[in-house]
Design an enzyme around this catalytic site. Structure first.
Site, mmCIF file in Angstrom:
data_model
loop_
_atom_site.group_PDB
_atom_site.id
_atom_site.type_symbol
_atom_site.label_atom_id
_atom_site.label_comp_id
_atom_site.label_asym_id
_atom_site.label_seq_id
_atom_site.Cartn_x
_atom_site.Cartn_y
_atom_site.Cartn_z
ATOM 1 N N SER A 16 0.785 -1.288 -0.095
ATOM 2 C CA SER A 16 0.037 0.041 0.061
ATOM 3 C C SER A 16 0.946 1.215 0.141
ATOM 4 O O SER A 16 0.264 2.356 -0.228
ATOM 5 C CB SER A 16 -0.866 0.161 1.016
ATOM 6 O OG SER A 16 -0.187 0.076 2.422
ATOM 7 N N ARG A 41 -2.633 -5.963 5.647
ATOM 8 C CA ARG A 41 -3.633 -5.810 6.728
ATOM 9 C C ARG A 41 -5.123 -5.462 6.220
ATOM 10 O O ARG A 41 -5.905 -5.421 6.885
ATOM 11 C CB ARG A 41 -3.124 -4.913 7.831
ATOM 12 C CG ARG A 41 -3.030 -3.325 7.430
ATOM 13 C CD ARG A 41 -2.663 -2.408 8.343
ATOM 14 N NE ARG A 41 -2.373 -0.928 7.952
ATOM 15 C CZ ARG A 41 -3.277 0.085 8.054
ATOM 16 N NH1 ARG A 41 -4.675 -0.333 8.275
ATOM 17 N NH2 ARG A 41 -3.094 1.221 7.544
ATOM 18 N N TYR A 132 15.201 6.660 13.688
ATOM 19 C CA TYR A 132 14.720 5.794 12.295
ATOM 20 C C TYR A 132 15.932 5.117 11.736
ATOM 21 O O TYR A 132 15.822 4.092 11.375
ATOM 22 C CB TYR A 132 14.658 7.032 11.307
ATOM 23 C CG TYR A 132 14.124 6.755 10.089
ATOM 24 C CD1 TYR A 132 12.779 6.123 9.711
ATOM 25 C CD2 TYR A 132 14.982 6.541 8.940
ATOM 26 C CE1 TYR A 132 12.475 5.890 8.591
ATOM 27 C CE2 TYR A 132 14.749 6.145 7.807
ATOM 28 C CZ TYR A 132 13.485 5.763 7.557
ATOM 29 O OH TYR A 132 13.186 5.332 6.143
ATOM 30 N N LYS A 136 16.403 0.926 11.363
ATOM 31 C CA LYS A 136 16.748 0.276 9.948
ATOM 32 C C LYS A 136 17.936 -0.430 10.172
ATOM 33 O O LYS A 136 17.773 -1.527 9.267
ATOM 34 C CB LYS A 136 16.879 1.578 9.082
ATOM 35 C CG LYS A 136 15.475 2.105 8.906
ATOM 36 C CD LYS A 136 14.339 1.370 8.150
ATOM 37 C CE LYS A 136 13.164 2.260 7.727
ATOM 38 N NZ LYS A 136 12.174 1.232 7.184
ATOM 39 N N LEU A 159 13.064 9.500 -0.976
ATOM 40 C CA LEU A 159 12.166 9.008 -2.096
ATOM 41 C C LEU A 159 11.276 9.856 -2.898
ATOM 42 O O LEU A 159 10.687 10.823 -1.998
ATOM 43 C CB LEU A 159 11.314 7.563 -1.377
ATOM 44 C CG LEU A 159 12.010 6.543 -0.920
ATOM 45 C CD1 LEU A 159 10.838 5.682 -0.023
ATOM 46 C CD2 LEU A 159 12.676 5.818 -1.831
ATOM 47 N N ARG A 167 1.906 15.433 3.203
ATOM 48 C CA ARG A 167 2.780 15.646 4.226
ATOM 49 C C ARG A 167 3.512 16.938 3.755
ATOM 50 O O ARG A 167 4.610 16.950 2.986
ATOM 51 C CB ARG A 167 3.953 14.328 4.181
ATOM 52 C CG ARG A 167 2.902 13.195 4.634
ATOM 53 C CD ARG A 167 4.282 12.096 4.690
ATOM 54 N NE ARG A 167 3.466 10.729 4.766
ATOM 55 C CZ ARG A 167 4.262 9.441 4.813
ATOM 56 N NH1 ARG A 167 5.521 9.352 4.734
ATOM 57 N NH2 ARG A 167 3.502 8.552 4.996
#
Length: 231
Positions: A16, A41, A132, A136, A159, A167
Site C-alpha cells: 500500500s 492488513r 529511524y 533500520k 524517495l 505531508r
C-alpha cells in the site's frame, strides 16, 4: 540480463506504500513471476495483472504467527513495509519497521523462501543515535541473521513520489530534491519507480553474494538496467 522466469512465486509486504505500489506495477509489467501474493492488513486496489496471477492475503500483524500459510511456497519475498514515527509513535514505528519485518522474514524462510529483498534506508546503522536509522540498521541485521540463500538490502536516499496523503514538509523536501536531482541525479534522492525496478533487477541479475547491500547510487544504476515495457 538473465531471462525472466517462466514461473515461480513471490510475495510483497507493504504493497500500500509508495514503493510497494510501484513494485506491484513493475512485477505486473515485467512478469518475472507467474504468481504474486500481496500480504497486508487490508484489501488493496491492485494494478492490471497482465497475465500474472495476483492474489491478496489479509493478515493481522499483531498475530503474524497465525498466518504462516501466507508466507509458504514463495521463491522471493519483497519487503517495503514501514510507517513513520509521526503516524504510529516511537513504539509503533519500532514494531512495524523492525518487529513485523523480522517476524515476516522468519516465516518466509520457514515457508521455503530463498531470496529476501528488503527496502531499508540510506544511513541505516544499528548504533545510530537517531531512532529511524537505528531501527533500520537493527532490522537489516535481523533479516540477515534469518539465513536466506540470498538477501538483498536496498538503502535509498529520500524517495521521490506522489503520496496518497499530504505531508507538507515532505512535499517541500521533495520539490527541493527533485530540482537538485537534475544536477546530482543519484546523490540525495531516488524515484520510487527506480527503487522498484532495482528490486526486480536484483532478482533477475544475481550478484553471486549471499548478502548484498545496494546504496543509493547502485539503486539508480540497477534500476536503469531493467528495460521498460515496450522497449
Amino acid at each position: 540480463m538473465a531471462a525472466p522466469r517462466s514461473g515461480g512465486s513471490c510475495f510483497v509486504l507493504g504493497g500500500s506504500g509508495a514503493t510497494g505500489r510501484a513494485l506491484l506495477q513493475e512485477l505486473c509489467a515485467q512478469r518475472p513471476f507467474s504468481r504474486v501474493t500481496v500480504i497486508g492488513r487490508r484489501q488493496l486496489s491492485l494494478p492490471e495483472s497482465s497475465g500474472v496471477a495476483v492474489k491478496q492475503a489479509v493478515v493481522d500483524f499483531e498475530r503474524l504467527g497465525e498466518h504462516a500459510d501466507a508466507f509458504r511456497g514463495h521463491d522471493v519475498g519483497f519487503c517495503c513495509l514501514g510507517t513513520t514515527r509521526s503516524k504510529a509513535g516511537a513504539d509503533g514505528f519500532v514494531r512495524v519497521d523492525r518487529d513485523y519485518v523480522a517476524q515476516a522474514a522468519e516465516l518466509a524462510r520457514a515457508g521455503g523462501c530463498k531470496h529476501f529483498v528488503l527496502q531499508s534506508s540510506q544511513g541505516a546503522n544499528e548504533r545510530s543515535s537517531f531512532l529511524y536509522l537505528r531501527v533500520k540498521g537493527e532490522v537489516e541485521k535481523l533479516v540477515e541473521a534469518v539465513g536466506f540463500d540470498r538477501c538483498t538490502i536496498l538503502r535509498p536516499a529520500v524517495l521521490l513520489c506522489a503520496r496518497q496523503e499530504f505531508r507538507p514538509m515532505e512535499w517541500i523536501t521533495q520539490r527541493i530534491l527533485g530540482f537538485s536531482a537534475r544536477f546530482f541525479p543519484s546523490a540525495y534522492s531516488v524515484p520510487v519507480e527506480t527503487v522498484a525496478r532495482a528490486m526486480v533487477a536484483s532478482v533477475l541479475q544475481p550478484s553471486g553474494e549471499k548478502v548484498e547491500v545496494l546504496e543509493n547510487k547502485a539503486i539508480h544504476q540497477l534500476g536503469k538496467a531493467v528495460p521498460q515495457p515496450g522497449t
